[in-house]
Motif scaffolding. Sequence first.
Motif, short mmCIF file in Angstrom:
data_model
loop_
_atom_site.label_atom_id
_atom_site.label_comp_id
_atom_site.label_asym_id
_atom_site.label_seq_id
_atom_site.Cartn_x
_atom_site.Cartn_y
_atom_site.Cartn_z
N ASN B 67 0.82 -1.22 0.00
CA ASN B 67 0.00 0.00 0.00
C ASN B 67 0.85 1.27 0.00
O ASN B 67 0.41 2.31 -0.46
CB ASN B 67 -0.92 0.02 1.23
CG ASN B 67 -2.08 -0.95 1.07
OD1 ASN B 67 -2.44 -1.31 -0.04
ND2 ASN B 67 -2.65 -1.38 2.19
N PRO B 70 3.24 3.21 -3.72
CA PRO B 70 3.01 4.44 -4.50
C PRO B 70 3.61 5.68 -3.85
O PRO B 70 4.08 6.59 -4.54
CB PRO B 70 1.48 4.53 -4.57
CG PRO B 70 0.99 3.13 -4.37
CD PRO B 70 1.98 2.47 -3.45
N PRO B 94 -3.88 -2.68 -8.87
CA PRO B 94 -4.17 -1.84 -7.70
C PRO B 94 -3.52 -2.46 -6.46
O PRO B 94 -3.40 -3.69 -6.36
CB PRO B 94 -5.69 -1.89 -7.58
CG PRO B 94 -6.20 -2.59 -8.79
CD PRO B 94 -5.09 -3.40 -9.34
N GLU B 99 -5.44 1.70 -4.87
CA GLU B 99 -4.91 2.67 -5.84
C GLU B 99 -3.88 1.96 -6.72
O GLU B 99 -3.32 0.93 -6.35
CB GLU B 99 -4.30 3.88 -5.15
CG GLU B 99 -3.07 3.54 -4.34
CD GLU B 99 -2.42 4.76 -3.73
OE1 GLU B 99 -2.33 5.78 -4.42
OE2 GLU B 99 -1.98 4.68 -2.57
N PRO B 103 1.74 5.34 -9.52
CA PRO B 103 0.82 6.50 -9.48
C PRO B 103 0.94 7.35 -10.74
O PRO B 103 2.04 7.75 -11.13
CB PRO B 103 1.27 7.28 -8.24
CG PRO B 103 2.61 6.77 -7.87
CD PRO B 103 2.80 5.43 -8.50
#
Lengths: 296, 278
Positions: B67, B70, B94, B99, B103
Amino acid sequence: MRTHAYTLAGLRVESDFAIPELPRPRGKAAADVRIRLGRVPNRLRGALAHPMFEATPTAYLLRGAPMARYLVRDGREVTVAPARGADMRAVRVFLLGPCLRALCHQRGLVPLRASAVEVAGEAIALAGPSMAGKSTIAARLGRAGFPVLADDVCIVGFDAADRPIVLPSVPRLRVWRDALRRLGEEPKGPPDRSGIPRYSIAIPPVLAPRPLARIYLLDRQPLPKARGQRLPTLLAARALAILSSVRALTEPMGRDTHHFSLVLKLLAAGVEVHSFPRGTDCGKDAAKLARMFARR
Amino acid sequence: MGSIVWLASYPKSGNTWLRALLGSLVAGGRAVDINALHGVDGAPARLRFDEVLGIDSADLLTDEAENLRPRVYEAMAGACEDFVFIKIHDALLPTPAGELLAPATATRGVVYVVRHPYAVAPSLANHLGVSVAEAVELMNDERFAFSASGHAVTAQTRQRLLDWSGHAASWIDGAPFPVHLVRYEDLHRSPARELGRLATFLGWSAKPGVLRRAVSAASFDRMRSQEKKAGFREAPPGVRSFFRRGKVDSWKKELSGSLREKLHARHAAMMRRLRYDP
């Protein structure tokens, strides 16, 4: 609320909650560092934005750790706000990791990513990034008769005569289960974080500082024919600055110039930095270091 | 526009060669040191993660660390003035938090290198120290991941790869930023032309002479002889030579008919799309 008293880096630490990883102090004195449970803000005024934390020259707010938020101020005050139902053992992982490093920076100490062992009354540090094999090699050196002074965070300071010293650190080794098993041991008690097979193994605390003689940089991905050698000063300075988290921590704190000057001071005092190309076997590497240390 | 140019590929598809070519191109066609290539840390390196975030990835659960990846890339993008290459073998997925791993705000684009799956299989087998049949199984397994345990033994965080087609589709179809596709076979056949196309994608003007010199400086033979002489620090432990054959069609000897069928049965659509004949 009962207060728990401990000693760390020669400082008296008093805490609202138990920190069993730390040794008890001798005698009574005023606290140098106070750790409290309490409210921690979401933002720090005037801080540079960082995904994990916010920092000013005197305050460090860790808000990206999984179990709690932490505020470290002026090198003497730590406030911890654990999430509801947080496992305090896991909360202490980040207290005694990034928060301890920030506290060191605030106090003008160098928190090196290193283990350290005692060789003939002096400290020799084994520095390297995560997974370089620091703890496992230190554990083996401990068994070979070199007392372990520090693991994970090796706190380097200066004595009254400005000589570099390794201050008493958290007396434990942080070892992966696989490494522990290769040492012929099984973990006693739970891991530091549920779901990660990494364990804190208590070691006998050494309560006095030791002069820092030398730093080995463990290189886990060396060129196949690389040999250990003394690093030139600028390369050594760069490596040490990175291994005491200069970019992530001191830059937002506005302390990287000061921190770099500490690193240079350490080198100017004659601490040699040598590369140590890792082999594939921690046991063989530890034996090689033990032979080198025995000659000192 | 962000500053990261991802050098993305399924493992053993020519990513290292591409990095050598880019390295030489950046240096105006001069020789490259294979042990000092661009994007050498790679996307999943814990070293970079810990340094950038100031927190030990080793103390994070696999999902927690993923997580935060990014954030690492955003910080890297923010810290560089022009552009930065990052090598990545992950599929573009993701994170568990939902997300995209790469990025978009930090990204300029991706160079996706693809290679005939029949050629990937024997090379992957050599890389992982498994049989070719096992490598084919992995290429057909959408749960395949590098450093899957997430900690304890590796210097990298988990990298989810999907199966071979899924990997390609995740980048080619799923990227919300410019994608430049490079076929390994085209790079082999006409390296200067492909490198020129790549330079155009990156917005560089490269003279034909520089392209030719870069191609020669980063030739397979030069890299292999460097590895023989000094070793290659990115080679996995126990692998005798990372730069193995570098041929386009050596799979014709190395991959049995039944294993070809196994790959083709699963990847026919993507193979057709990328012009790979069975």
